[in-house]
Design a protein around this motif. Structure first.
Motif, PDB file in Angstrom:
ATOM      1  N   GLY A 145      26.269  22.107  71.623  1.00 42.47           N
ATOM      2  CA  GLY A 145      26.003  21.878  70.205  1.00 42.47           C
ATOM      3  C   GLY A 145      26.402  23.067  69.350  1.00 42.47           C
ATOM      4  O   GLY A 145      27.047  22.921  68.305  1.00 42.47           O
ATOM      5  N   ILE A 146      26.045  24.274  69.807  1.00 36.34           N
ATOM      6  CA  ILE A 146      26.404  25.487  69.063  1.00 36.34           C
ATOM      7  C   ILE A 146      27.918  25.674  69.068  1.00 36.34           C
ATOM      8  O   ILE A 146      28.516  26.061  68.055  1.00 36.34           O
ATOM      9  CB  ILE A 146      25.695  26.715  69.664  1.00 36.34           C
ATOM     10  N   GLY A 147      28.557  25.379  70.210  1.00 41.37           N
ATOM     11  CA  GLY A 147      30.017  25.475  70.282  1.00 41.37           C
ATOM     12  C   GLY A 147      30.693  24.533  69.302  1.00 41.37           C
ATOM     13  O   GLY A 147      31.707  24.885  68.679  1.00 41.37           O
ATOM     14  N   SER A 148      30.137  23.333  69.143  1.00 36.94           N
ATOM     15  CA  SER A 148      30.685  22.376  68.178  1.00 36.94           C
ATOM     16  C   SER A 148      30.535  22.905  66.756  1.00 36.94           C
ATOM     17  O   SER A 148      31.443  22.760  65.923  1.00 36.94           O
ATOM     18  CB  SER A 148      29.967  21.028  68.316  1.00 36.94           C
ATOM     19  N   ALA A 149      29.394  23.533  66.485  1.00 35.43           N
ATOM     20  CA  ALA A 149      29.175  24.116  65.156  1.00 35.43           C
ATOM     21  C   ALA A 149      30.154  25.262  64.903  1.00 35.43           C
ATOM     22  O   ALA A 149      30.659  25.426  63.784  1.00 35.43           O
ATOM     23  CB  ALA A 149      27.736  24.606  65.034  1.00 35.43           C
ATOM     24  N   ILE A 150      30.444  26.053  65.943  1.00 41.26           N
ATOM     25  CA  ILE A 150      31.421  27.143  65.797  1.00 41.26           C
ATOM     26  C   ILE A 150      32.794  26.577  65.442  1.00 41.26           C
ATOM     27  O   ILE A 150      33.493  27.102  64.568  1.00 41.26           O
ATOM     28  CB  ILE A 150      31.482  27.982  67.087  1.00 41.26           C
ATOM     29  N   ALA A 151      33.188  25.485  66.119  1.00 42.17           N
ATOM     30  CA  ALA A 151      34.473  24.848  65.804  1.00 42.17           C
ATOM     31  C   ALA A 151      34.489  24.377  64.349  1.00 42.17           C
ATOM     32  O   ALA A 151      35.499  24.521  63.645  1.00 42.17           O
ATOM     33  CB  ALA A 151      34.722  23.679  66.749  1.00 42.17           C
ATOM     34  N   PRO A 190      25.468  26.241  50.689  1.00 38.14           N
ATOM     35  CA  PRO A 190      24.285  25.813  51.452  1.00 38.14           C
ATOM     36  C   PRO A 190      24.501  24.452  52.117  1.00 38.14           C
ATOM     37  O   PRO A 190      24.033  24.219  53.237  1.00 38.14           O
ATOM     38  CB  PRO A 190      23.185  25.746  50.386  1.00 38.14           C
ATOM     39  N   GLU A 191      25.220  23.571  51.423  1.00 43.43           N
ATOM     40  CA  GLU A 191      25.508  22.259  51.992  1.00 43.43           C
ATOM     41  C   GLU A 191      26.392  22.389  53.229  1.00 43.43           C
ATOM     42  O   GLU A 191      26.193  21.712  54.242  1.00 43.43           O
ATOM     43  CB  GLU A 191      26.200  21.385  50.944  1.00 43.43           C
ATOM     44  N   GLY A 192      27.382  23.286  53.152  1.00 40.32           N
ATOM     45  CA  GLY A 192      28.263  23.515  54.290  1.00 40.32           C
ATOM     46  C   GLY A 192      27.514  24.076  55.481  1.00 40.32           C
ATOM     47  O   GLY A 192      27.761  23.686  56.630  1.00 40.32           O
ATOM     48  N   ILE A 241      24.535  23.230  60.837  1.00 35.93           N
ATOM     49  CA  ILE A 241      23.280  23.205  61.601  1.00 35.93           C
ATOM     50  C   ILE A 241      23.022  21.810  62.158  1.00 35.93           C
ATOM     51  O   ILE A 241      22.607  21.649  63.316  1.00 35.93           O
ATOM     52  CB  ILE A 241      22.107  23.669  60.710  1.00 35.93           C
ATOM     53  N   LEU A 242      23.296  20.791  61.334  1.00 39.57           N
ATOM     54  CA  LEU A 242      23.111  19.406  61.784  1.00 39.57           C
ATOM     55  C   LEU A 242      24.024  19.096  62.963  1.00 39.57           C
ATOM     56  O   LEU A 242      23.606  18.449  63.937  1.00 39.57           O
ATOM     57  CB  LEU A 242      23.392  18.448  60.625  1.00 39.57           C
ATOM     58  N   SER A 292      19.769  10.421  62.219  1.00 40.28           N
ATOM     59  CA  SER A 292      19.582  11.678  61.484  1.00 40.28           C
ATOM     60  C   SER A 292      20.711  11.916  60.484  1.00 40.28           C
ATOM     61  O   SER A 292      20.575  12.741  59.568  1.00 40.28           O
ATOM     62  CB  SER A 292      19.483  12.854  62.453  1.00 40.28           C
ATOM     63  N   LEU A 293      21.822  11.201  60.633  1.00 35.01           N
ATOM     64  CA  LEU A 293      22.919  11.316  59.672  1.00 35.01           C
ATOM     65  C   LEU A 293      22.512  10.798  58.288  1.00 35.01           C
ATOM     66  O   LEU A 293      23.203  11.047  57.298  1.00 35.01           O
ATOM     67  CB  LEU A 293      24.147  10.551  60.180  1.00 35.01           C
ATOM     68  N   LEU A 294      21.378  10.095  58.230  1.00 27.69           N
ATOM     69  CA  LEU A 294      20.866   9.629  56.936  1.00 27.69           C
ATOM     70  C   LEU A 294      20.450  10.799  56.047  1.00 27.69           C
ATOM     71  O   LEU A 294      20.233  10.623  54.845  1.00 27.69           O
ATOM     72  CB  LEU A 294      19.676   8.682  57.155  1.00 27.69           C
TER      73      LEU A 294
END
Length: 544
Positions: free
Chosen positions: A395-401, A432-434, A439-440, A491-493
């Motif tokens: 998950g963290i790796g995906s956020a890094i990408a 902040p949105e980015g 984080i999501l 959770s995408l809601l």
């Protein structure tokens, strides 16, 4: 009869000398280092002798060095592939022989400067010049590559074809090697034969396209680099396949193409959310866009090479598990030794760092974090792979990408007449949105990999590895993951909350949860995951 005997003695003598040169002294990693050093030296010596600006070893010339060095890598790999095909010799013997012979690339600048007295020359020849050069071995084109190029090419062709003759004892095969190698190397050396590059790079020093601003060729250097990098990847896979049947398929199986696509998609999401790169998909023929297209490509390949490093390192230390559950992967199948795989992983890490440096200091920091995480995920004594929280690394790796995509700089040209200036411009700040979307992504994609962990349940149970399935039992683990899957979809809601959004997220979430709970489907979940991501992208940019 006596002549035949004398010829055979000469060939045996030559074969003995060749055998000493082709001895496998260099492994995959040291071959990479050797070719890199030779390519860098050739580029720098040439720049010094002919007073090119990039004789100054400055960061602003990194794209000059990058695309030229990887051109030489592509030329070397092409030579290895052709020589392997015609000689039928072992790949590493051919690679070692070619590596020592490749030192000849250092010769042409000295010949052109001190023997032929060439004042300057360039490499990106036009298609017409390619035809003229091909039919004359470049003797009619002293201003493109210099006459030293003729000496270089002829020496390589004669020596390589002699090698083939010694190995095969066949003049037709040796001649075939001569003309095939000559043709393919010159094709690699003429990027404008690629229709995409030809569209962006008309045959002139500075690009002028009707209706568009005048664009200097320097803006194309990141794209040229990617062009040669892709050629290198293809040639490396072909070389492996020629050496061991099934290599290419098993290697692609090892790097997990769905995960590669996932990483690229994360970069694209980051680019779209940032809205920083000016790329008009409806007008890709505009050469002024090539700088930004090149930057986007660098970010994507950075994530790909980081992932390939992580996947190979994981397979090295998961070999006992893979021998039970993934026997078709390249290390478990025996097509690559663990040492060879480690060398390839290190090369991927080095290329990742190179790509990150070309982008920005932020990309470099993110890449180093990702590579460190990929290491401690699999390598003892830490080996987070054996903990119940291991999927959080994915998950963290995906956020890094995603953040690499978000922080991708623009690459633009300042000025419409020489001298031009090329500038990289980073996004001003992460909103902040980015940050929230990043984080999501980290949270949601820490849940998704729990699905694929199911296939390793039996082997992990035998080896005492802790996972959600070995801790709670298979049935209870499947139930827990099914619930988490549904939560991840709905959770995408948080981002999108129309009636259509609710229907799509709930339906896809329930479908994924049901299929996993009822039938323990793993691969099918990805078929539900990608459409939802694409839908979210369409919603973000306003297409829906």
């Amino acid at each position: 009869m006596q002549k035949s005997s004398s010829m055979e003695r000469i060939l045996l003598w030559a074969e003995n000398i060749v055998g000493k040169i082709e001895r496998e002294r260099l492994n995959i990693l040291t071959l990479f280092i050797w070719i890199f050093v030779l390519s860098f030296m050739r580029t720098w010596i040439e720049a010094c002798l002919f007073n090119y600006p990039y004789a100054e070893l400055s960061y602003k010339y990194i794209f000059n060095y990058a695309h030229i060095i990887f051109f030489y890598f592509a030329a070397y790999l092409m030579g290895v592939v052709v020589l392997k095909f015609f000689s039928k010799e072992k790949l590493m013997k051919v690679a070692n022989l070619s590596a020592w012979g490749f030192a000849i690339i250092l010769l042409p600048p000295f010949l052109d400067k001190f023997v032929f007295h060439t004042s300057t020359y360039r490499y990106v020849a036009s298609v017409q010049q390619f035809i003229e050069g091909y039919t004359s071995f470049f003797l009619r084109l002293g201003d493109v590559g210099g006459y030293g190029l003729f000496v270089e090419i002829m020496t390589i062709l004669i020596l390589s074809s002699t090698y083939v003759f010694i190995k095969r004892r066949s003049i037709p095969v040796a001649l075939a090697n001569f003309f095939v190698l000559y043709t393919l190397i010159l094709i690699i050396g003429t990027p404008r034969l690629d229709p995409i590059l030809a569209m962006w790079s008309p045959e002139s020093e500075n690009i002028v396209v009707p209706g568009h601003a005048r664009v200097a060729g320097g803006l194309l250097q990141p794209v040229f680099f990617l062009h040669f990098l892709i050629i290198c990847i293809i040639l490396a896979l072909i070389a492996g396949e020629l050496s061991k049947k099934g290599f290419a398929f098993r290697f692609l199986k090892t790097v997990r193409l769905p995960q590669v696509a996932h990483g690229i998609l994360m970069v694209i999401i980051g680019i779209i959310v940032a809205g920083h790169l000016d790329i008009n998909l409806m007008n890709l023929a505009d050469p002024s866009q090539t700088g930004n297209i090149g930057m986007a490509g660098l970010s994507m390949f950075l994530v790909v090479f980081m992932w390939v490093y992580t996947a190979i390192i994981n397979d090295i230390y998961d070999i006992e598990i893979d021998r039970v559950t993934n026997r078709d992967r390249i290390i478990a199948s025996g097509l690559l030794t663990e040492k060879q795989a480690l060398h390839i992983a290190i090369i991927c890490a080095v290329i990742s760092v190179w790509l990150a440096i070309m982008l920005s200091v932020y990309a470099l920091a993110l890449a180093l974090v990702a590579l460190a995480m990929g290491t401690i995920y699999s390598v003892p004594p830490i080996r987070f792979r054996n903990t119940v929280f291991s999927t959080t690394f994915i998950g963290i790796g995906s956020a890094i990408a995603y953040f690499i995509g978000y922080m991708t700089p623009r690459y633009i040209q300042i000025g419409t007449m020489p001298p031009f200036e090329f500038v990289k411009i980073l996004p001003s700040a992460i909103t902040p949105e980015g940050i929230g979307i990043g984080i999501l992504i980290a949270i949601l994609l820490s849940i998704g990999p729990l699905v694929t962990d199911l296939k390793d349940y039996e082997s992990e149970k035998k080896l005492g590895i802790r996972s959600i399935y070995t801790i709670y039992g298979k049935d209870k683990g499947v139930t827990i993951v099914s619930i988490l899957l549904f939560i991840s979809f709905i959770s995408l809601l948080i981002l999108f909350r129309t009636a259509l959004d609710i229907v799509i997220f709930v339906v896809f979430g329930l479908t994924a949860s049901y299929l996993f709970k009822k039938y323990e489907i793993t691969k099918g979940i990805f078929l539900l995951y990608f459409p939802v991501l694409i839908y979210c992208l369409a919603r973000w940019i306003g297409l829906i």
